[in-house]
Design a protein around this motif. Structure first.
Motif: not given
Lengths: 207, 207
Positions: B137, B160-161, B164-165, B167-169, B196
């Motif tokens: 990340e 950072r946010a 995370n978004a 990598m989560s997707s 996004y």
């Protein structure tokens, strides 16, 4: 339900249910690898021959565990979305049900973590995992479709694509938060997913 | 690298590397449960005593496999993002590296699927999984930070946010596509994530 299941006596069904629920709990805590006969027997308080009677092999037990977890996560989803999955408020309530509880963020998705462990199995279990996701996602698809039909979402909103995006954010965020032991990843993922969904909010809905 | 590793002869190191690479391939195809000593020995072409010499137990082998997978996925990420992870074009190239190849979408993330299988282990492996995600990340965080510093992303963008978004997707989309055997979920998830991200594009960057 199979014929064999229909013929189970009420007591037999209660025993079977207890075995499945216990096995699901063991699998959630220790993973599918850690879901041994001995652990399941101990957690359910049944004998080896009782376990063998209902579930002659690990695959049959895992199959029942998948069904049980899928049903449980769907029940939870509908309960958590107090205002219904066909409203922004209801979807946010579902998100908040996780984000308001650190433990829920870092324990891993009860269905998704099971799915991730079984998705490589060569047996029919992968198909059951796919069916479980599909039924669960249908709750969101139907909700988003209703919002679009009522004009709360723009016409350009694709309920299927938005459901895939939302569920992916949830599953991926759960995995990252479980790995790190920290809720931040899930929080960031779901916040982004809801913000993205909001970009499809119609002018009428904002009014 | 441990002292013991440093002392390995060149030939010994080649053997060790071959074992790790073979074990990683077996784990990717059959899961960690299917990564048995016998399968690893056969795939690597080594004897039981050779395997035991380098990896006295499954945990030590899995630990090396995690490191190997993390390094491989980071190498791939940097290679796929031709224009660099600090540009919209580079990030889109990374996305396209998956979406242009159906097989890459449904095979599961080589690191994430391993992570999902090990994240419940009570050993130190969960920490290694978390470190792997964190290093991977960091490539995205650094890229997004550079874009923000150069004014291509709005000041409101949180690298950072957003990482995370994203990598989560990716992780969630991979899991859903792997379960369904269809690339649609990953496609929808990554398209949403990139759309996004684009909402944070600065006016200057759009010019």
């Amino acid at each position: 339900m199979t014929d064999a299941e229909t013929r189970l006596t009420r007591k037999g069904r209660a025993t079977r249910d207890r075995i499945v629920e216990s096995a699901a709990a063991v699998a959630l805590e220790r993973g599918v690898q850690g879901m041994t006969n001995e652990e399941v027997r101990r957690a359910a308080g049944v004998s080896g021959s009782q376990l063998m009677h209902y579930f002659p092999d690990k695959e049959s037990l895992l199959s029942a565990v998948i069904d049980w977890r899928a049903q449980a996560v769907m029940n939870f989803t509908q309960m958590a979305a107090k205002e219904g999955l066909d409203t922004f408020e209801g979807l946010q309530s579902w998100v908040d049900a996780y984000l308001d509880h650190e433990e829920a963020c870092v324990s891993g998705c009860s269905f998704g973590s099971l799915a991730a462990e079984l998705v490589k199995s060569e047996t029919g279990l992968r198909g059951k995992v796919a069916d479980g996701f599909d039924q669960w996602e249908e709750l969101f698809r139907a909700g988003l479709q209703a919002m679009r039909d009522r004009g709360e979402l723009k016409r350009s909103a694709d309920p299927r694509a938005l459901t895939n995006a939302l569920m992916s954010s949830f599953q991926g965020g759960m995995l990252l938060s479980q790995a790190s032991g920290d809720s931040t990843a899930l929080r960031d993922a779901l916040t982004a997913a809801m913000n993205y969904l909001s970009t499809f909010r119609s002018a009428r809905s904002r009014a």
